[in-house]
Structures are given as structure tokens and as C-alpha cells.
Design a protein around this motif. Structure first.
Motif, PDB file in Angstrom:
ATOM      1  N   ARG A 124      64.305  25.123  88.784  1.00  0.00           N
ATOM      2  CA  ARG A 124      64.777  26.145  88.056  1.00  0.00           C
ATOM      3  C   ARG A 124      65.957  26.903  88.759  1.00  0.00           C
ATOM      4  NH1 ARG A 124      58.964  28.541  85.805  1.00  0.00           N
ATOM      5  NH2 ARG A 124      59.142  27.888  83.628  1.00  0.00           N
ATOM      6  N   ASP A 125      65.791  26.868  90.113  1.00  0.00           N
ATOM      7  CA  ASP A 125      66.997  27.407  90.883  1.00  0.00           C
ATOM      8  C   ASP A 125      68.093  26.625  91.008  1.00  0.00           C
ATOM      9  OD1 ASP A 125      65.287  29.519  91.719  1.00  0.00           O
ATOM     10  OD2 ASP A 125      64.782  28.617  93.664  1.00  0.00           O
ATOM     11  N   GLU A 126      68.100  25.251  90.857  1.00  0.00           N
ATOM     12  CA  GLU A 126      69.144  24.288  90.888  1.00  0.00           C
ATOM     13  C   GLU A 126      69.755  24.255  89.497  1.00  0.00           C
ATOM     14  OE1 GLU A 126      71.572  20.863  91.938  1.00  0.00           O
ATOM     15  OE2 GLU A 126      70.275  22.313  93.355  1.00  0.00           O
ATOM     16  N   LEU A 127      68.985  24.136  88.452  1.00  0.00           N
ATOM     17  CA  LEU A 127      69.601  23.712  87.111  1.00  0.00           C
ATOM     18  C   LEU A 127      69.864  24.971  86.279  1.00  0.00           C
ATOM     19  CD1 LEU A 127      67.566  20.377  86.185  1.00  0.00           C
ATOM     20  CD2 LEU A 127      70.005  20.670  87.152  1.00  0.00           C
ATOM     21  N   GLY A 128      69.128  25.842  86.685  1.00  0.00           N
ATOM     22  CA  GLY A 128      69.020  27.131  85.661  1.00  0.00           C
ATOM     23  C   GLY A 128      67.836  27.137  84.899  1.00  0.00           C
ATOM     24  N   GLU A 129      67.278  28.241  84.734  1.00  0.00           N
ATOM     25  CA  GLU A 129      65.937  28.191  83.926  1.00  0.00           C
ATOM     26  C   GLU A 129      65.979  27.692  82.472  1.00  0.00           C
ATOM     27  OE1 GLU A 129      62.072  31.138  82.815  1.00  0.00           O
ATOM     28  OE2 GLU A 129      63.837  31.697  84.306  1.00  0.00           O
ATOM     29  N   GLU A 130      67.239  27.897  81.755  1.00  0.00           N
ATOM     30  CA  GLU A 130      67.475  27.523  80.461  1.00  0.00           C
ATOM     31  C   GLU A 130      67.508  26.008  80.512  1.00  0.00           C
ATOM     32  OE1 GLU A 130      71.403  28.333  82.165  1.00  0.00           O
ATOM     33  OE2 GLU A 130      69.270  29.216  82.207  1.00  0.00           O
ATOM     34  N   ASN A 131      67.838  25.382  81.462  1.00  0.00           N
ATOM     35  CA  ASN A 131      67.823  23.759  81.652  1.00  0.00           C
ATOM     36  C   ASN A 131      66.669  23.028  82.046  1.00  0.00           C
ATOM     37  OD1 ASN A 131      70.683  23.998  80.513  1.00  0.00           O
ATOM     38  ND2 ASN A 131      71.399  24.749  82.517  1.00  0.00           N
ATOM     39  N   VAL A 132      65.520  23.766  82.174  1.00  0.00           N
ATOM     40  CA  VAL A 132      64.437  23.099  82.481  1.00  0.00           C
ATOM     41  C   VAL A 132      63.347  23.400  81.353  1.00  0.00           C
ATOM     42  CG1 VAL A 132      62.425  23.202  84.208  1.00  0.00           C
ATOM     43  CG2 VAL A 132      64.822  23.508  85.023  1.00  0.00           C
ATOM     44  N   TYR A 133      62.920  22.254  80.773  1.00  0.00           N
ATOM     45  CA  TYR A 133      62.026  22.196  79.789  1.00  0.00           C
ATOM     46  C   TYR A 133      60.495  22.130  80.171  1.00  0.00           C
ATOM     47  CZ  TYR A 133      66.245  21.406  77.401  1.00  0.00           C
ATOM     48  OH  TYR A 133      67.590  21.488  76.933  1.00  0.00           O
ATOM     49  N   VAL A 134      59.742  23.087  80.227  1.00  0.00           N
ATOM     50  CA  VAL A 134      58.385  22.817  80.609  1.00  0.00           C
ATOM     51  C   VAL A 134      57.465  22.527  79.333  1.00  0.00           C
ATOM     52  CG1 VAL A 134      56.311  24.049  81.659  1.00  0.00           C
ATOM     53  CG2 VAL A 134      58.833  24.331  82.615  1.00  0.00           C
ATOM     54  N   THR A 135      56.992  21.401  79.262  1.00  0.00           N
ATOM     55  CA  THR A 135      56.222  20.885  77.929  1.00  0.00           C
ATOM     56  C   THR A 135      54.935  20.467  78.407  1.00  0.00           C
ATOM     57  OG1 THR A 135      57.386  18.916  77.819  1.00  0.00           O
ATOM     58  CG2 THR A 135      58.353  20.592  76.526  1.00  0.00           C
ATOM     59  N   GLY A 136      53.970  20.849  78.405  1.00  0.00           N
ATOM     60  CA  GLY A 136      52.696  20.356  79.210  1.00  0.00           C
ATOM     61  C   GLY A 136      52.243  21.073  80.369  1.00  0.00           C
ATOM     62  N   THR A 137      51.126  20.830  80.945  1.00  0.00           N
ATOM     63  CA  THR A 137      50.536  21.213  82.057  1.00  0.00           C
ATOM     64  C   THR A 137      50.683  20.149  83.279  1.00  0.00           C
ATOM     65  OG1 THR A 137      49.037  22.811  80.939  1.00  0.00           O
ATOM     66  CG2 THR A 137      48.647  22.178  83.166  1.00  0.00           C
ATOM     67  N   LEU A 138      50.047  18.963  82.853  1.00  0.00           N
ATOM     68  CA  LEU A 138      49.827  17.922  84.036  1.00  0.00           C
ATOM     69  C   LEU A 138      50.724  16.627  83.402  1.00  0.00           C
ATOM     70  CD1 LEU A 138      46.105  18.116  84.479  1.00  0.00           C
ATOM     71  CD2 LEU A 138      48.027  18.953  85.915  1.00  0.00           C
ATOM     72  N   GLU A 139      51.196  16.537  82.125  1.00  0.00           N
ATOM     73  CA  GLU A 139      51.686  15.547  81.470  1.00  0.00           C
ATOM     74  C   GLU A 139      52.708  16.021  80.725  1.00  0.00           C
ATOM     75  OE1 GLU A 139      51.358  12.170  82.103  1.00  0.00           O
ATOM     76  OE2 GLU A 139      49.603  12.261  83.378  1.00  0.00           O
ATOM     77  N   VAL A 140      53.934  15.450  80.816  1.00  0.00           N
ATOM     78  CA  VAL A 140      54.912  15.781  79.725  1.00  0.00           C
ATOM     79  C   VAL A 140      54.675  15.647  78.316  1.00  0.00           C
ATOM     80  CG1 VAL A 140      57.403  15.515  79.190  1.00  0.00           C
ATOM     81  CG2 VAL A 140      56.813  15.659  81.535  1.00  0.00           C
ATOM     82  N   ASP A 141      54.622  16.727  77.473  1.00  0.00           N
ATOM     83  CA  ASP A 141      54.509  16.716  76.040  1.00  0.00           C
ATOM     84  C   ASP A 141      55.557  16.029  75.349  1.00  0.00           C
ATOM     85  OD1 ASP A 141      54.119  16.872  73.368  1.00  0.00           O
ATOM     86  OD2 ASP A 141      52.500  18.736  73.692  1.00  0.00           O
ATOM     87  N   LEU A 142      55.796  14.594  75.274  1.00  0.00           N
ATOM     88  CA  LEU A 142      56.811  14.037  74.654  1.00  0.00           C
ATOM     89  C   LEU A 142      57.554  14.767  73.217  1.00  0.00           C
ATOM     90  CD1 LEU A 142      56.665  10.635  76.048  1.00  0.00           C
ATOM     91  CD2 LEU A 142      58.180  12.529  76.914  1.00  0.00           C
ATOM     92  N   PRO A 143      56.314  14.803  72.104  1.00  0.00           N
ATOM     93  CA  PRO A 143      56.775  15.253  71.035  1.00  0.00           C
ATOM     94  C   PRO A 143      57.140  16.847  71.273  1.00  0.00           C
ATOM     95  CG  PRO A 143      54.566  14.097  70.791  1.00  0.00           C
ATOM     96  CD  PRO A 143      55.075  14.109  72.549  1.00  0.00           C
ATOM     97  N   ALA A 144      56.571  17.552  71.826  1.00  0.00           N
ATOM     98  CA  ALA A 144      57.327  18.985  72.245  1.00  0.00           C
ATOM     99  C   ALA A 144      58.640  18.954  72.656  1.00  0.00           C
ATOM    100  CB  ALA A 144      56.177  19.879  72.912  1.00  0.00           C
ATOM    101  N   LEU A 145      58.836  18.015  73.766  1.00  0.00           N
ATOM    102  CA  LEU A 145      60.315  17.881  74.416  1.00  0.00           C
ATOM    103  C   LEU A 145      61.115  17.601  73.042  1.00  0.00           C
ATOM    104  CD1 LEU A 145      62.326  17.403  76.511  1.00  0.00           C
ATOM    105  CD2 LEU A 145      61.607  15.512  77.086  1.00  0.00           C
ATOM    106  N   LEU A 146      60.933  16.545  72.191  1.00  0.00           N
ATOM    107  CA  LEU A 146      61.930  16.095  71.314  1.00  0.00           C
ATOM    108  C   LEU A 146      61.963  17.059  70.342  1.00  0.00           C
ATOM    109  CD1 LEU A 146      60.903  12.305  70.304  1.00  0.00           C
ATOM    110  CD2 LEU A 146      63.033  13.337  71.760  1.00  0.00           C
ATOM    111  N   ALA A 147      61.195  18.017  69.974  1.00  0.00           N
ATOM    112  CA  ALA A 147      61.256  19.082  69.241  1.00  0.00           C
ATOM    113  C   ALA A 147      62.231  20.261  69.588  1.00  0.00           C
ATOM    114  CB  ALA A 147      59.858  19.772  68.825  1.00  0.00           C
ATOM    115  N   ARG A 148      61.906  20.393  70.945  1.00  0.00           N
ATOM    116  CA  ARG A 148      63.024  21.271  71.507  1.00  0.00           C
ATOM    117  C   ARG A 148      64.333  20.712  71.630  1.00  0.00           C
ATOM    118  NH1 ARG A 148      62.540  24.644  76.300  1.00  0.00           N
ATOM    119  NH2 ARG A 148      64.425  25.779  76.318  1.00  0.00           N
TER     120      ARG A 148
END
Length: 222
Positions: A124-148
Motif C-alpha cells: 500500500r505504501d509503494e502503490l497507493g491504497e487505491e491500487n491494492v485490491y484485497v479480495t479474500g483472507t488467505l486466498e485471492v478471491d478471483l471472482p471478486a477481483l474480476l468484479a472489481r
């Protein structure tokens, strides 16, 4: 270049773009390459030692058409990714940003990760919070990522692997098209295939097939 299946003229840049234009939006296509005997990487662990000039032409055509490029952190690091015309979204459960993608123009590199990622705060410091997508707790939620991504107007998604990310996308039923180049090489060894993960049996249909000096460039619809 000869078009063996489908419509269009593959011998011009505009014709090649027409052949690979997505039939609708949203659309998720994956672009992968392998040798004739199925190796996705060469002895150095990179796909760059498997591909050739005509595959690179298609690679650039697909990038020109895409709204966003999706790639696993390991692949981006191994293949020494740099910034592209379209934003690059790195998928990493650890919140890892490859070194060659640090310091790029804001928004040109983004990260899809999880809430428990050890590198989340630094990303978040490197890219900016708006450019970091948090989708899931332990595994990346790919459907949620695509929706975003779709919500942000990034509806034509090009995934460039690697095999594990492709396997996860197929398992989730998210892939519309697989662009697969087969180069006329036999590499043997124990290199990876283009798809990694648990066994699956997914039917596909041929969208188009181009031949150039023994290289086959196929579009397979899922």
C-alpha cells in the motif's frame, strides 16, 4: 502466416487484431505458450526461451487489445516484467511486488492480494491504497477481483499466467478464451505444463488457428 481456421487476414497488424478482437465484454482471455512436447518454460525457467518472433507478435497484439493485464507474481518476477500500456495487476497472496515493477507510474502497476498478506502494508505504501485490491483472507478471491476490475471499466482482461493462476481461473469458471501458441520445439526435461492444479476435464472449442513456419497459434473457447 496462414489462417487455417476462422476468418480474417493474419498477415497485417490490423488483420491480426481483428482475429483476436473479443466477441463481447466482459471477456477474460489467457495467453500461454508451450513447446510441441508441452513444456511451458525452457531450461532457464522462462517462457521466453520457448516462444519465437510470431508468438511475440501475437503477444503484443493481445496486449494492445486488453484493458488490463493479470499475472501471477512468480511469473512477473521470472519473466522480468516492466510497465505496459495497460495496467498490470500482480496476483500475490504474500503481497509481493516484483522488483522490476517498483517505482512505476502510479496506477500502472496494481496488486491483488489477501488480508493476511505479510507484504500488504508495504504494498500500500509503494502503490497507493487505491491500487491494492484485497479480495479474500488467505486466498485471492478471483471472482471478486474480476468484479472489481469490471467496476473500474477494465472489462477485457488478459491473463499471462503462470500455470497455477491459470488453473485457479479455470477451476473458478472464469476463463472465456485460451490463446495457446505451440512452437516447433522438443524440450523434454521436467518443465511445467501451461496449467497447474488438481485434475480437471474442461471441454473447449476452436475459435481460430494460424500456422506460421510450423508454429501454431490457437484461440480456444471455454
Amino acid at each position: 502466416m496462414i489462417l487455417l481456421h476462422g476468418d480474417g487476414d493474419p498477415t497485417t497488424p490490423d488483420g491480426l487484431r481483428a482475429i483476436y478482437a473479443p466477441p463481447r465484454l466482459p471477456w477474460l482471455r489467457v495467453n500461454m505458450v508451450s513447446s510441441l512436447d508441452g513444456a511451458a518454460t525452457g531450461s532457464d525457467g522462462r517462457s521466453g526461451t520457448v516462444n519465437n518472433a510470431v508468438d511475440v507478435d501475437v503477444f503484443h497484439a493481445l496486449r494492445d487489445l486488453a484493458d488490463v493485464v493479470l499475472v501471477g507474481a512468480g511469473t512477473a518476477n521470472t519473466e522480468t516484467y516492466g510497465a505496459a500500456r495497460a495496467p498490470i495487476v500482480i496476483v500475490s497472496r504474500r503481497g509481493r511486488i516484483p522488483d522490476d515493477l517498483r517505482g512505476c507510474e502510479p496506477g500502472s502497476v496494481r496488486l491483488a492480494t489477501v488480508a493476511e498478506a505479510p507484504g500488504l502494508a508495504a504494498a500500500r505504501d509503494e502503490l497507493g491504497e487505491e491500487n491494492v485490491y484485497v479480495t479474500g483472507t488467505l486466498e485471492v478471491d478471483l471472482p471478486a477481483l474480476l468484479a472489481r476490475l469490471h467496476e473500474e471499466g477494465l472489462r477485457h482482461v488478459l491473463c499471462e499466467g503462470g500455470p497455477t493462476l491459470l488453473g485457479s481461473l479455470i477451476e473458478a469458471g472464469l476463463v472465456d478464451e485460451l490463446c495457446h501458441t505451440i512452437t516447433p520445439k522438443l524440450l523434454a526435461g521436467s518443465g511445467p505444463r501451461i496449467v497447474a492444479g488438481p485434475p480437471m476435464d474442461v471441454p473447449v472449442s476452436l475459435g481460430s488457428l494460424i500456422e506460421h513456419d510450423g508454429t501454431l497459434l490457437g484461440r480456444w473457447l471455454l
